[in-house]
Design a protein around this motif. Structure first.
Motif, PDB file in Angstrom:
ATOM      1  N   ALA A 199       6.834  13.104   2.993  1.00  0.00           N
ATOM      2  CA  ALA A 199       6.175  12.837   1.716  1.00  0.00           C
ATOM      3  C   ALA A 199       5.586  11.425   1.698  1.00  0.00           C
ATOM      4  N   PHE A 200       6.331  10.457   2.240  1.00  0.00           N
ATOM      5  CA  PHE A 200       5.852   9.073   2.263  1.00  0.00           C
ATOM      6  C   PHE A 200       4.636   8.925   3.173  1.00  0.00           C
ATOM      7  N   ARG A 201       4.654   9.599   4.319  1.00  0.00           N
ATOM      8  CA  ARG A 201       3.500   9.526   5.220  1.00  0.00           C
ATOM      9  C   ARG A 201       2.266  10.115   4.547  1.00  0.00           C
ATOM     10  N   PHE A 202       2.420  11.219   3.836  1.00  0.00           N
ATOM     11  CA  PHE A 202       1.281  11.788   3.109  1.00  0.00           C
ATOM     12  C   PHE A 202       0.806  10.818   2.029  1.00  0.00           C
ATOM     13  N   PHE A 203       1.737  10.174   1.360  1.00  0.00           N
ATOM     14  CA  PHE A 203       1.389   9.212   0.310  1.00  0.00           C
ATOM     15  C   PHE A 203       0.544   8.079   0.887  1.00  0.00           C
ATOM     16  N   LEU A 261      -3.397   7.463   0.044  1.00  0.00           N
ATOM     17  CA  LEU A 261      -3.724   6.177  -0.569  1.00  0.00           C
ATOM     18  C   LEU A 261      -4.755   5.447   0.275  1.00  0.00           C
ATOM     19  N   GLU A 262      -4.562   5.448   1.578  1.00  0.00           N
ATOM     20  CA  GLU A 262      -5.523   4.819   2.490  1.00  0.00           C
ATOM     21  C   GLU A 262      -6.884   5.505   2.400  1.00  0.00           C
ATOM     22  N   THR A 302       5.325  -2.873  -5.344  1.00  0.00           N
ATOM     23  CA  THR A 302       4.945  -2.778  -3.938  1.00  0.00           C
ATOM     24  C   THR A 302       4.498  -1.354  -3.645  1.00  0.00           C
ATOM     25  N   VAL A 303       4.009  -1.128  -2.428  1.00  0.00           N
ATOM     26  CA  VAL A 303       3.635   0.231  -2.031  1.00  0.00           C
ATOM     27  C   VAL A 303       4.860   1.137  -2.095  1.00  0.00           C
ATOM     28  N   GLU A 304       5.989   0.652  -1.578  1.00  0.00           N
ATOM     29  CA  GLU A 304       7.213   1.447  -1.627  1.00  0.00           C
ATOM     30  C   GLU A 304       7.671   1.677  -3.064  1.00  0.00           C
ATOM     31  N   GLY A 305       7.512   0.635  -3.912  1.00  0.00           N
ATOM     32  CA  GLY A 305       7.886   0.788  -5.314  1.00  0.00           C
ATOM     33  C   GLY A 305       7.013   1.792  -6.031  1.00  0.00           C
ATOM     34  N   LEU A 306       5.725   1.803  -5.700  1.00  0.00           N
ATOM     35  CA  LEU A 306       4.815   2.777  -6.305  1.00  0.00           C
ATOM     36  C   LEU A 306       5.210   4.194  -5.899  1.00  0.00           C
ATOM     37  N   ASP A 364      -7.513   1.940 -14.434  1.00  0.00           N
ATOM     38  CA  ASP A 364      -8.300   1.015 -13.610  1.00  0.00           C
ATOM     39  C   ASP A 364      -9.145   1.740 -12.575  1.00  0.00           C
ATOM     40  N   GLY A 365      -9.128   3.073 -12.637  1.00  0.00           N
ATOM     41  CA  GLY A 365      -9.999   3.853 -11.757  1.00  0.00           C
ATOM     42  C   GLY A 365      -9.381   4.273 -10.446  1.00  0.00           C
ATOM     43  N   TYR A 366      -8.074   4.081 -10.292  1.00  0.00           N
ATOM     44  CA  TYR A 366      -7.429   4.466  -9.041  1.00  0.00           C
ATOM     45  C   TYR A 366      -6.908   5.898  -9.133  1.00  0.00           C
ATOM     46  N   SER A 367      -6.956   6.577  -8.003  1.00  0.00           N
ATOM     47  CA  SER A 367      -6.334   7.894  -7.887  1.00  0.00           C
ATOM     48  C   SER A 367      -5.825   8.036  -6.464  1.00  0.00           C
ATOM     49  N   ILE A 368      -4.816   8.852  -6.292  1.00  0.00           N
ATOM     50  CA  ILE A 368      -4.305   9.147  -4.955  1.00  0.00           C
ATOM     51  C   ILE A 368      -4.305  10.663  -4.826  1.00  0.00           C
ATOM     52  N   PRO A 369      -5.273  11.228  -4.105  1.00  0.00           N
ATOM     53  CA  PRO A 369      -5.363  12.680  -4.033  1.00  0.00           C
ATOM     54  C   PRO A 369      -4.148  13.274  -3.299  1.00  0.00           C
TER      55      PRO A 369
END
Length: 331
Positions: free
Chosen positions: A133-137, A141-142, A169-173, A200-205
């Motif tokens: 799940a973290f690798r997909f995240f 995000l990238e 942080t990224v991990e906290g998010l 703010d216009g961010y999304s993580i598909p």
């Protein structure tokens, strides 16, 4: 446990050519794929293919991922288009993979594959559900940051946007939006953080920052990956029920085990593909098994560090391990 084949029987097995379902391209016959890899995504399907490709008789497709479900791709057309020069009598075998096929109903997909490629075997790559799940995240995000071009690099997003503006942080998010520790139910602070990023216009598909309204059962955003991965044994069992036989036409590898068990996992797959083990460069491979390769700086940093909340996956994996070991004959 599947016995190690040796002596005269092993020699006879090595005399048999690799699997080759015959397809006609209009002028001569071609072999269908010897090994099909339908997933899991972010569990090292590339590593699996590349480790096997160290064998001098193994060939990979020019395209990294080829959709090989016969429902979407006619078997003859797929072989004519993607076969990397493997013909009857060549002694070669080729691999085709597409981790996106993990989302198809395994037992139905397996029956289609057995009809289209009756001699081919299947290899399944498994890994820790939370790590996956973290690798997909990180991957999505990238992808989102790259899609915005000069708007923000991954490093800038992590060190400036998240740290200074949102105090995380990224991990906290990841921990906030996936909410593994609270049974996939986001806290008020997590919902506020996701809403601020969306504003703010961010999304993580595909939907990491969305409200939970898309999930009518109320399980939350971690349900699609982690809930499915909580029963990996059933996924493997579906392939067995469809007629694939462990260590004969079905191989299973574990991403976290490459450094420790790379050699026995490759040996099992070579037997499945009927390829001579003595031709494999074991000395070269031993170094590769413990050397991870990352496609980007962000993946190198965060994949190597690993996911937060990994302790959550311990009971999740413990529930499956016994059943998986029984299926694979390892207990």
């Amino acid at each position: 446990r599947m016995p190690i084949l040796g002596g005269r029987f092993a020699a006879l097995m090595h005399m048999r050519p690799p699997p080759c379902d015959l397809f006609w391209n209009g002028s001569h016959s071609l072999c269908g794929p010897a090994l099909l890899v339908p997933g899991l995504g972010k569990c090292g399907t590339n590593a699996l293919a590349n480790y096997l490709a160290l064998h001098p008789r193994v060939r990979l497709t020019n395209q990294s991922e080829v959709l090989f479900d016969p429902r979407d791709a006619n078997a003859t057309e797929l072989v004519v288009r993607h076969n990397p020069g493997v013909t009857p009598g060549s002694g070669l075998a080729w691999i085709v993979k597409h981790p996106g096929l993990e989302n198809r109903h395994a037992s139905v997909l397996a029956r289609r594959l057995r009809r289209a490629y009756p001699s081919a075997s299947v290899a399944l790559a498994l890994c820790d559900p939370v790590q996956r799940a973290f690798r997909f995240f990180i991957y999505f995000l990238e992808y989102e940051l790259r899609r915005h071009g000069a708007r923000s690099t991954f490093t800038r997003f992590a060190q400036v946007t998240l740290k200074r503006r949102y105090n995380t942080t990224v991990e906290g998010l990841f921990s906030s939006v996936v909410a593994l520790r609270t049974d996939c139910v986001r806290s008020a602070a997590a919902r506020s953080l996701a809403a601020a990023l969306r504003a703010d216009g961010y999304s993580i598909p595909p939907n990491w920052l969305l409200e939970d309204a898309w999930d009518p059962a109320g399980h939350g955003v971690c349900d699609p990956i982690v809930a499915k991965d909580s029963r990996l044994d059933r996924w493997v069992e579906d392939w067995v029920d469809a007629g694939y036989v462990v260590n004969q036409s079905l191989g299973v590898v574990f991403m976290e085990s490459w450094a420790r068990d790379g050699e026995p996992m490759v040996r099992r797959l070579l037997r499945v593909m009927r390829l001579p083990e003595e031709e494999y460069p074991w000395g070269v491979a031993a170094a590769r098994f413990s050397q991870r390769v990352y496609d980007s700086e962000a993946r190198r940093r965060y994949f190597k560090k690993g996911a937060p909340d990994l302790d959550v996956s311990v009971p999740l994996m413990r529930r499956q391990c016994g059943a998986l070991q029984d299926l694979l004959g390892e207990r």
